[in-house]
Design an enzyme around this catalytic site. Structure first.
Site, short mmCIF file in Angstrom:
data_model
loop_
_atom_site.label_atom_id
_atom_site.label_comp_id
_atom_site.label_asym_id
_atom_site.label_seq_id
_atom_site.Cartn_x
_atom_site.Cartn_y
_atom_site.Cartn_z
N TYR A 69 -8.04 9.74 12.66
CA TYR A 69 -6.74 9.18 12.29
C TYR A 69 -6.79 8.56 10.90
O TYR A 69 -5.93 8.84 10.05
CB TYR A 69 -6.29 8.13 13.31
CG TYR A 69 -5.00 7.46 12.90
CD1 TYR A 69 -3.78 8.05 13.20
CD2 TYR A 69 -4.99 6.27 12.17
CE1 TYR A 69 -2.58 7.47 12.78
CE2 TYR A 69 -3.82 5.69 11.76
CZ TYR A 69 -2.61 6.29 12.07
OH TYR A 69 -1.44 5.72 11.65
N CYS A 106 18.51 14.18 19.44
CA CYS A 106 17.56 13.45 20.29
C CYS A 106 17.86 13.62 21.78
O CYS A 106 18.95 13.30 22.26
CB CYS A 106 17.57 11.98 19.92
SG CYS A 106 16.43 10.98 20.92
N CYS A 137 18.51 2.64 18.25
CA CYS A 137 19.04 3.89 17.69
C CYS A 137 20.17 3.65 16.68
O CYS A 137 20.10 4.12 15.54
CB CYS A 137 19.55 4.79 18.80
SG CYS A 137 18.41 4.98 20.19
N GLY A 180 -10.02 -9.05 13.15
CA GLY A 180 -10.56 -8.29 14.27
C GLY A 180 -12.07 -8.13 14.19
O GLY A 180 -12.77 -8.93 13.57
N TYR A 181 -12.55 -7.06 14.82
CA TYR A 181 -13.99 -6.86 14.95
C TYR A 181 -14.69 -6.84 13.59
O TYR A 181 -14.28 -6.11 12.68
CB TYR A 181 -14.27 -5.55 15.68
CG TYR A 181 -13.79 -5.52 17.10
CD1 TYR A 181 -14.20 -6.47 18.02
CD2 TYR A 181 -12.91 -4.52 17.53
CE1 TYR A 181 -13.74 -6.44 19.33
CE2 TYR A 181 -12.44 -4.49 18.83
CZ TYR A 181 -12.87 -5.46 19.73
OH TYR A 181 -12.42 -5.42 21.02
N GLU A 198 -5.67 0.72 5.86
CA GLU A 198 -5.76 1.38 7.15
C GLU A 198 -6.75 0.68 8.06
O GLU A 198 -6.50 0.50 9.26
CB GLU A 198 -6.16 2.85 6.96
CG GLU A 198 -5.08 3.72 6.36
CD GLU A 198 -3.87 3.87 7.27
OE1 GLU A 198 -4.04 3.85 8.51
OE2 GLU A 198 -2.74 3.98 6.75
N TRP A 228 0.82 -1.22 0.00
CA TRP A 228 0.00 0.00 0.00
C TRP A 228 0.85 1.27 0.00
O TRP A 228 0.33 2.35 -0.23
CB TRP A 228 -0.96 0.00 1.21
CG TRP A 228 -0.31 -0.34 2.51
CD1 TRP A 228 0.33 0.50 3.36
CD2 TRP A 228 -0.26 -1.64 3.12
NE1 TRP A 228 0.80 -0.17 4.45
CE2 TRP A 228 0.44 -1.50 4.34
CE3 TRP A 228 -0.74 -2.90 2.75
CZ2 TRP A 228 0.67 -2.57 5.19
CZ3 TRP A 228 -0.51 -3.96 3.61
CH2 TRP A 228 0.19 -3.80 4.81
N ARG A 229 2.14 1.14 0.24
CA ARG A 229 3.01 2.30 0.12
C ARG A 229 3.36 2.59 -1.34
O ARG A 229 3.96 3.63 -1.63
CB ARG A 229 4.30 2.08 0.93
CG ARG A 229 4.10 2.25 2.42
CD ARG A 229 5.40 2.05 3.18
NE ARG A 229 5.25 2.44 4.57
CZ ARG A 229 6.17 2.23 5.51
NH1 ARG A 229 7.30 1.61 5.20
NH2 ARG A 229 5.97 2.62 6.75
N ASP A 261 0.00 9.05 16.10
CA ASP A 261 -0.41 7.79 16.71
C ASP A 261 0.56 7.48 17.86
O ASP A 261 1.41 8.30 18.22
CB ASP A 261 -0.46 6.67 15.67
CG ASP A 261 0.91 6.31 15.10
OD1 ASP A 261 1.92 6.96 15.49
OD2 ASP A 261 0.98 5.40 14.27
N THR A 288 -4.38 -5.62 13.42
CA THR A 288 -3.60 -6.74 12.88
C THR A 288 -2.18 -6.30 12.58
O THR A 288 -1.97 -5.19 12.09
CB THR A 288 -4.27 -7.26 11.59
OG1 THR A 288 -5.66 -7.49 11.84
CG2 THR A 288 -3.64 -8.56 11.13
N CYS A 307 12.63 3.48 16.81
CA CYS A 307 12.25 4.04 18.11
C CYS A 307 11.05 3.30 18.69
O CYS A 307 10.08 3.90 19.14
CB CYS A 307 11.94 5.53 17.96
SG CYS A 307 12.00 6.46 19.52
#
Length: 300
Positions: A127, A210, A199, A88-89, A42, A29-30, A145, A48, A193
């Site tokens: 979101y 940072c 790192c 999921g749901y 999304e 999807w990228r 997020d 998942t 991160c």
């Protein structure tokens, strides 16, 4: 953000985007700007793991390749697919199906392009609407997020407050670059991160600025207790041993920057000599002066 970080913002932005574009996890999807395909990814990703989503996403789009195809589908078939792929749901499948019908009936098959209007679709919250706007149309705001909050808290010492996170995220994002920026900062949170930071292993592009990397305090809103290893003397002792194992021996002026990207100041020559002294006492390294230059090597 602090004033110093605000002044470095162009450099900070360039470093993150360059890091992301040089190497990032490949998700299908990228590689698309189709809002329907992005919406499906999304919704599936909400409960998942991304690795499992890939197979389900590809199978879903093979079954219903367009928003029109999904709108015409039997809802029971969509819910059955959701259940069989453990996504999921089941309500999310119902909402996705209804959202497809809305796009076809209310928008003549063309997705809205702005986050506020995308939220009019069934089951699409702030979101998800922002993610679709960002990745499909490059019209989104900064995504905030859990991963992004963790990154901002650690890197720029942003307080654990939703409004503060939203303001900092928006300030950090280059104007008109929501597609690449939101992908990049979420990649940073997922790869470098995480709750257990990586790192150096992940080549985090923000180490030089940072706050957590400088102080060794890697707590975050979703990491209530500080990891005992990251940022500790024990960690840097390990880096010295690994680096000398690779290079056999190094002058201290070359060793320091190889084990700490912000080498200098409080973490300069005196700090490095202290670590080497400990390792020398343990019989792991040898330190000697050669013609006015101090050289460290592993004991064999």
């Amino acid at each position: 953000m602090t004033e110093a970080l605000h002044e470095s913002l162009p450099e900070i932005q360039e470093a993150l985007i360059a890091w992301y574009e040089a190497d990032h996890r490949e998700f299908p999807w990228r590689r698309t700007e189709d809002p329907y395909e992005i919406l499906v990814s999304e919704v599936m990703s909400q409960q998942t793991q991304l690795g499992r989503v890939v197979e389900a996403w590809e199978a879903f789009l093979e079954e219903w390749p367009t928003v029109e195809a999904l709108a015409e589908a039997d809802r029971g078939d969509v819910v059955g697919f959701w259940t069989s792929h453990s996504l999921g749901y089941n309500n999310r499948a119902k909402y996705l199906h209804e959202a497809a019908r809305q796009v076809v009936e209310a928008y003549d098959g063309a997705f809205p392009t702005e986050p506020d209007e995308l939220q009019e679709l069934m089951g699409v919250g702030p979101y998800t609407a922002n993610a679709v706007a960002s990745f499909a149309f490059n019209t989104g705001n900064a995504v905030v997020d859990t991963n992004v909050k963790r990154v901002l808290h650690r890197a720029f010492d942003v307080p654990d407050d939703d409004s503060a996170f939203e303001a900092a995220a928006q300030e950090a994002m280059p104007e008109g670059e929501s597609r690449v920026w939101n992908n990049a900062i979420m990649e940073l949170g997922g790869v470098a991160c995480g709750k257990k930071p990586r790192c150096d292993e992940a080549g985090c592009p923000w180490r030089a600025w940072c706050h957590a990397y400088e102080t060794g305090d890697f707590t975050a809103p979703d990491v209530p207790t500080q990891p005992s290893f990251e940022g500790s003397r024990r960690q840097f002792r390990g880096r010295i041993v690994r680096t000398l194992g690779e290079y056999d021996e190094l002058p201290l002026d070359e060793l320091g920057p190889r084990i700490r990207v912000d080498y200098g100041g409080d973490h300069g020559r005196e700090w490095l000599e202290g670590l080497l002294s400990d390792l020398e006492s343990d019989g792991l390294v040898a330190v000697e002066d050669r013609e006015g230059e101090t050289v460290a090597s592993l004991r064999r």
